[in-house]
Design an enzyme around this catalytic site. Structure first.
Site, PDB file in Angstrom:
ATOM      1  N   HIS A  69      -3.735  -1.453  -0.093  1.00 26.22           N
ATOM      2  CA  HIS A  69      -4.097  -2.579   0.867  1.00 26.22           C
ATOM      3  C   HIS A  69      -3.619  -2.268   2.291  1.00 26.22           C
ATOM      4  CE1 HIS A  69      -0.107  -4.599   1.749  1.00 26.22           C
ATOM      5  NE2 HIS A  69       0.403  -4.379   0.279  1.00 26.22           N
ATOM      6  N   ASP A 180       5.051  -1.055   4.342  1.00 29.63           N
ATOM      7  CA  ASP A 180       4.220  -2.151   3.203  1.00 29.63           C
ATOM      8  C   ASP A 180       2.977  -2.440   3.966  1.00 29.63           C
ATOM      9  OD1 ASP A 180       3.386  -3.676   1.123  1.00 29.63           O
ATOM     10  OD2 ASP A 180       5.051  -5.232   1.456  1.00 29.63           O
ATOM     11  N   GLU A 212      -4.093  -8.453   1.086  1.00 29.57           N
ATOM     12  CA  GLU A 212      -3.034  -8.529  -0.129  1.00 29.57           C
ATOM     13  C   GLU A 212      -1.934  -9.434   0.024  1.00 29.57           C
ATOM     14  OE1 GLU A 212       0.330  -6.832  -2.660  1.00 29.57           O
ATOM     15  OE2 GLU A 212       0.012  -7.247  -0.556  1.00 29.57           O
TER      16      GLU A 212
END
Length: 348
Positions: A69, A180, A212
């Site tokens: 993602h 992330d 996501e």
């Protein structure tokens, strides 16, 4: 090790629904790596590499899908006061304790504007004792661009706001906001480069997915369109190998290899696929560690549950201080994740 690519990916703003700038970086990097590249209606980038060798029995090639993602946690502008203070709504999960006195970037039609984020209310010098103990909610924070009443002329409801910190290297560690999940974007690109001209018999899809952080949304639509046989959720996971965390809650330990993700709040990995990748890691001498989470989720769950379903597992990179501007990875763990992905794709 292509740290420059990781830096550009991490430092580029891209919250859920605003991944376009990250997508543009990826499009330039993947030139020549795939046979077909499409952007779907949600904004996910779907990249296909055809099988390079036919199966001896004449069967159709298996579809192997990597889900990486593009979005990072951040905010969207929800209100601008007459005096020019900006309120936001979060897109993704934040611990408000990590938001005090932060520099942020407000992305407007006029470009990116520097700003600061602080909670509304009295500072410590004039706050009563009970107020000092209070932890504000995320929606209590305000953003100040220093433009006063002119703020409303350039900032609009819905504009993207991201935390503003550069990537830095610290010994064998790399620290940045948005590890992330720009780590996975890096892996999706670098694993395909490492694959080279291998004669793989599978049809490989690398989906750089959107949204996501707000519920695996892009992965759900992409996986439904592709209908993979095997889904590899590529993401970061917790590495709580730091003081104050019980050993049983550490999840991963940095420097001990990629995380072979068995379970989280959204999925339970396919047992045979876990063993297959584990045996391959042992054979190729790639360091790994099994990992589980009580909660949370990642895009592998979307592949597992799309259409008629797929076998799925997660390939993770342990990360300290997740969902902060100090997300930290170990370089050796990142390389181990790249190597296992490339090794698996060569044999699939």
């Amino acid at each position: 090790m292509n740290i420059d690519l990781l830096r550009r990916l991490c430092e580029t703003p891209g919250v859920p629904g605003h991944e376009h700038r990250v997508r543009e970086i990826i499009l330039k990097e993947i030139e020549g790596l795939f046979d077909d590249v499409q952007t779907d209606a949600m904004g996910s980038l779907i990249c296909r590499r055809d099988a390079r060798k036919a199966l001896e029995n004449g069967d159709k090639p298996k579809k192997v899908m990597l889900l990486c993602h593009m979005d990072e946690i951040g905010f969207l502008v929800s209100h601008i006061t007459e005096k020019g203070f900006v309120y936001v709504q979060p897109v993704g999960g934040f611990d408000a304790r990590n938001l005090f006195s932060r520099r942020v970037l407000v992305s407007t039609d006029e470009g990116d504007l520097k700003a600061v984020m602080n909670p509304a209310g009295r500072p410590v010098h004039i706050a009563p004792p009970e107020e000092r103990k209070k932890i504000p909610q995320v929606t209590d924070f305000i953003i100040d661009l220093g433009l006063g009443k002119k703020t409303g002329e350039v900032v609009k409801v819905g504009d993207m706001v991201t935390l503003d910190e550069p990537l830095i290297e610290m010994g064998e560690k790399v620290v940045s906001k948005a590890m992330d999940n720009r780590v996975a974007c890096w892996l999706g690109i670098e694993a395909m480069r490492a694959l080279g001209d291998a004669d793989h018999t599978c049809e490989i899809y690398v989906a750089f997915t959107c949204q996501e952080e707000v519920g695996l949304r892009g992965a759900k639509t992409a996986a439904y369109a592709i209908k993979p046989d095997i889904g590899l959720g590529v993401d970061i996971t917790l590495s709580c190998d730091t003081p104050g965390v019980p050993e049983q809650d550490q999840t991963t330990e940095q420097g001990k290899g990629f995380g072979l993700h068995v379970k989280d709040g959204w999925f339970i990995a396919d047992l045979e696929l876990v063993k297959e990748i584990e045996n391959l890691a042992i054979e190729e001498e790639i360091p790994y560690q099994r990992t589980m989470l009580n909660g949370g989720g990642q895009d592998g769950a979307a592949a597992q549950q799309a259409a008629a379903g797929a076998k799925a597992v997660g390939i993770m990179v342990g990360t300290r201080y997740v969902h902060t501007v100090t997300e930290m990875i170990d370089k050796s763990d990142l390389l181990a994740a790249r190597d296992i992905l490339a090794a698996y794709l060569k044999r699939c």
